[in-house]
Design a protein around this motif. Structure first.
Motif, short mmCIF file in Angstrom:
data_model
loop_
_atom_site.label_atom_id
_atom_site.label_comp_id
_atom_site.label_asym_id
_atom_site.label_seq_id
_atom_site.Cartn_x
_atom_site.Cartn_y
_atom_site.Cartn_z
N PRO A 205 -0.39 -8.31 13.57
CA PRO A 205 0.12 -7.33 14.23
C PRO A 205 -0.98 -6.71 14.94
N GLY A 206 -0.55 -6.38 16.42
CA GLY A 206 -1.33 -5.53 17.14
C GLY A 206 -2.47 -6.33 18.06
N LYS A 207 -2.48 -7.60 17.92
CA LYS A 207 -3.43 -8.34 18.50
C LYS A 207 -2.92 -8.57 20.09
N THR B 262 4.13 -5.31 2.86
CA THR B 262 3.41 -4.78 3.78
C THR B 262 1.85 -4.37 3.13
N THR B 263 0.96 -4.57 3.89
CA THR B 263 -0.33 -4.18 3.60
C THR B 263 -1.07 -3.49 4.73
N LEU B 264 -1.72 -2.07 4.68
CA LEU B 264 -2.47 -1.61 5.89
C LEU B 264 -3.69 -2.59 6.04
N VAL B 265 -3.94 -3.02 6.97
CA VAL B 265 -5.43 -3.57 7.35
C VAL B 265 -6.09 -2.98 8.45
N THR C 117 -8.89 -1.87 15.24
CA THR C 117 -7.54 -1.50 15.34
C THR C 117 -6.68 -1.36 13.76
N GLU C 118 -6.04 -0.42 13.51
CA GLU C 118 -5.49 -0.43 12.32
C GLU C 118 -3.99 -0.81 12.38
N ALA C 119 -3.54 -1.72 11.59
CA ALA C 119 -1.97 -2.13 11.67
C ALA C 119 -1.54 -2.43 10.38
N GLU C 120 -0.12 -2.65 10.30
CA GLU C 120 0.66 -2.85 8.92
C GLU C 120 0.93 -4.32 8.87
N LEU C 121 0.29 -5.14 7.98
CA LEU C 121 0.54 -6.58 7.76
C LEU C 121 1.79 -6.90 7.21
N VAL C 122 2.48 -7.70 7.66
CA VAL C 122 3.94 -7.83 6.85
C VAL C 122 3.80 -9.41 6.32
#
Length: 636
Positions: free
Chosen positions: A330-332, A359-362, A348-353
């Motif tokens: 996400p966010g790319k 979900t994982t904060l990455v 950048t910080e995002a939430e990986l589904v």
């Protein structure tokens, strides 16, 4: 590679030079290091001590009149730290390698730091010339090695002349930077150097002293190397490019071609093996790291991932290869539009589904690198779940600490009001009883009064410490007569000064200072109170002298003194040399702590010298300060 070597040469320590400098010039007394004389701490490209008279010592790297510049009385000397030009008056003969001491005034002309010599002395001893420092043109065309003997290998790109003499421009042989260095020969030296023996394009080796001749500030555009003899200017390799090219042609193209093909095949095999080993190392490194890694093309198509990234998204490696990285992470965004000339696009910080919905904060960071002429995009993914939890805990702890600090301040403020009212009543009635009652009630009342004052002083110290920690002490600047403040303090402690103590005061009546009068009073009160308290008999002295920036106050006594092992804790809060029930002197251990903070609040400094059993000397330097409506002191 030559650029890297030049940087390494520029950063290399002058060990060989240091070993060649004899110590005999220092045997005649103290001389300042040339590095300290040349120092430019404020970065204005001029020596900080310009105009000062100093004495330096070292070895002469160039004798009088031997440099290629027009001045006939110019020499260069070098010590273990640096080198400097010096214009000498008439005096004894000075040869290259002699040990010499020069006294002169620090000056700068055309960007060159030098000494205007007042006198000099040649020290008897063996002659020893410092070894030149090998440099590239890039390293030499800067301030660091100015005044030092160096050796530069470079390419001669331009020859020319002006009304002062002839010159050549030098650049690094590989031409990786735009840096240029000038070798200039004044008219009176042309017969000694014969610049016409060089041609444009020659590779030359020049040995000489680095100098400068800039006409305009900031004096960073014209650096020159000053040879001393014709041997300081030689061809590097012994022949010009034209002669070398002719020899290459005559050697025969066939033999060269065979050798070239053989070497090329060997290099290709070696390079192929190195590339395979490098890829294997990278693969092993990528597999053992806990950070997810994806390699992708410029258009975003994934070409490889490591096991950590596959586990993060919950998919197999084969399923990820071929997908667009923007669909996986996400966010790319549109990866194909990113600038490939950039080293990094930022994290950048995002939430990986995951595939299962979790979900994982990455934290995602995309970097580009060039390998074998191709641009490779590397996307790094880090699991920051734990870090976010820690940040939340830290923020909560910070808020709790701030709340507790506020509660403490409110508590102390309330305590101040609740304590001061009864203390004032107690001491007031005690003083009234002292005037009207007979013994022993008069003695009892005196003890009550003294205890009340002591409790009031202790409360004030605690409240002051609270203000210091909260940073809420205000500074009100005014013109203060120091003698009046000292007299007020002494009057306050007059009853505590026994007959066995002599008080000496040496304070000019006209001594004034722009500062906060209340803080100055409290500083002097704490120091004088300690001097009286810790002196049973002897002397207490208070001395004040004006300084260039303000005043210096000295409070000294002949009391018990301070043990060396307690000195590091002297200004720490609640610390006393004698502690516990058996302590000899009363007090909270806050007086000197507050004194140091108040001195710092007034932009001053405090020092102490003490000998156990002989007494102590406290020295406070305070400057005249400008108007400061509110100042704060950081809590220790």
């Amino acid at each position: 590679m030559l650029g890297i070597a030049g940087v390494l040469l520029a950063l290399a320590p002058l060990e060989s030079t240091a070993r060649s400098i004899a110590a005999d010039t220092l045997q005649l007394g103290r001389a300042e290091s040339i590095t300290d004389v040349r120092r430019d701490a404020d970065g204005d490209m001029r020596p900080d001590r310009e105009g000062d008279t100093v004495t330096v010592a070292g070895r002469a790297t160039a004798a009088r009149g031997r440099l290629t510049v027009p001045m006939t009385n110019l020499i260069v000397l070098q010590d273990r730290t640096a080198g400097i030009h010096a214009l000498l008056p008439d005096g004894p003969t000075l040869q290259r390698g002699d040990s010499v001491r020069v006294r002169g005034v620090i000056d700068q002309a055309y960007g060159l730091t030098q000494l205007q010599g007042l006198d000099y002395r040649v020290v008897d001893g063996s002659s020893q010339v410092p070894m030149p420092v090998p440099l590239t043109v890039t390293a030499a065309a800067a301030e660091r090695y100015e005044g030092q003997l160096v050796r530069v290998r470079a390419c001669l790109v331009t020859k020319g002349s002006n009304e002062g003499g002839d010159y050549v421009y030098l650049v690094d042989r590989e031409g990786e930077t735009s840096a240029r260095l000038v070798a200039f020969v004044a008219n009176r030296h042309l017969g000694r150097f014969q610049l016409d023996r060089f041609e444009e394009g020659d590779e030359v080796e020049v040995t000489g002293v680095l100098g400068q001749h800039d006409f305009d500030a900031p004096y960073t555009s014209y650096y020159q190397i000053e040879p001393r003899t014709q041997d300081d200017l030689v061809l590097s390799g012994g022949m010009s490019p034209v002669v070398r090219m002719a020899l290459y042609v005559l050697a025969g193209g066939g033999l060269i071609a065979v050798v070239a093909v053989f070497m090329l095949r060997t290099a290709v095999r070696r390079r192929t093996q190195e590339l395979a080993e490098s890829r294997a190392r990278f693969q092993r490194l990528a597999e053992v790291t806990t950070e997810g890694i994806a390699l992708h093309e410029a258009d975003g198509e994934i070409i490889d991932v490591n096991a950590a990234l596959a586990d993060m998204v919950g998919m197999g490696r084969e399923d990820l290869i071929g997908r667009n990285v923007a669909r996986v992470l996400p966010g790319k965004g549109a990866v194909g539009t990113q600038d490939t000339d950039s080293d990094a696009d930022g994290a950048t910080e995002a939430e990986l589904v995951h595939e299962n919905g979790q979900t994982t904060l990455v934290e995602i960071e995309d970097r580009t690198a060039t390998a074998e002429g191709e641009v490779v995009h590397v996307c790094a993914v880090r699991d920051i779940t734990k870090r976010k939890e820690w940040e939340t805990e830290i923020l909560r702890a910070k808020e709790e600490a701030e709340q507790m600090s506020k509660l403490k301040s409110n508590l102390l403020s309330n305590m101040s009001h609740e304590f001061r009212t009864p203390i004032t009543s107690i001491t007031g009635y005690a003083e009234l009883i002292m005037k009207e009652a007979d013994e022993p009630h008069q003695t009892f009342a005196s003890q009550i009064c003294e205890s009340g004052k002591r409790l009031s002083e202790t409360l004030q110290l605690v409240l002051d410490m609270s203000q210091i920690e909260a940073g809420t002490i205000s500074v009100s600047v005014q013109e203060v007569t120091v003698a009046d403040v000292i007299q007020e303090v002494l009057n306050w402690h007059d009853q505590k000064i026994g007959d066995a103590i002599t008080v000496d005061v040496d304070v000019p009546e006209t001594c004034t200072l722009r500062t906060d009068r209340s803080l100055l009073y409290r500083i002097l009160n704490n120091l004088i109170q300690n001097a009286i308290k810790f002196t049973d008999e002897g002397r207490v002295g208070v001395e004040t002298t004006p300084t260039d920036s303000g005043i210096r106050m000295v409070v000294q006594d002949t009391g018990v003194g301070i043990a060396p092992e307690f000195r590091p804790d002297l200004f720490e809060p609640f610390k006393q040399e004698s502690e516990g029930w058996t302590r000899e002197f009363e007090g909270t251990g806050l007086g000197l702590t507050l004194t140091k903070h108040m001195v710092q609040l007034l932009e001053g400094s405090i020092e102490v010298e003490s000998t156990k059993g002989e007494g102590s000397v406290f020295t406070v330097d305070l400057p005249d300060i400008e108007e400061m409506p509110t100042s704060r002191v950081e809590a220790s």
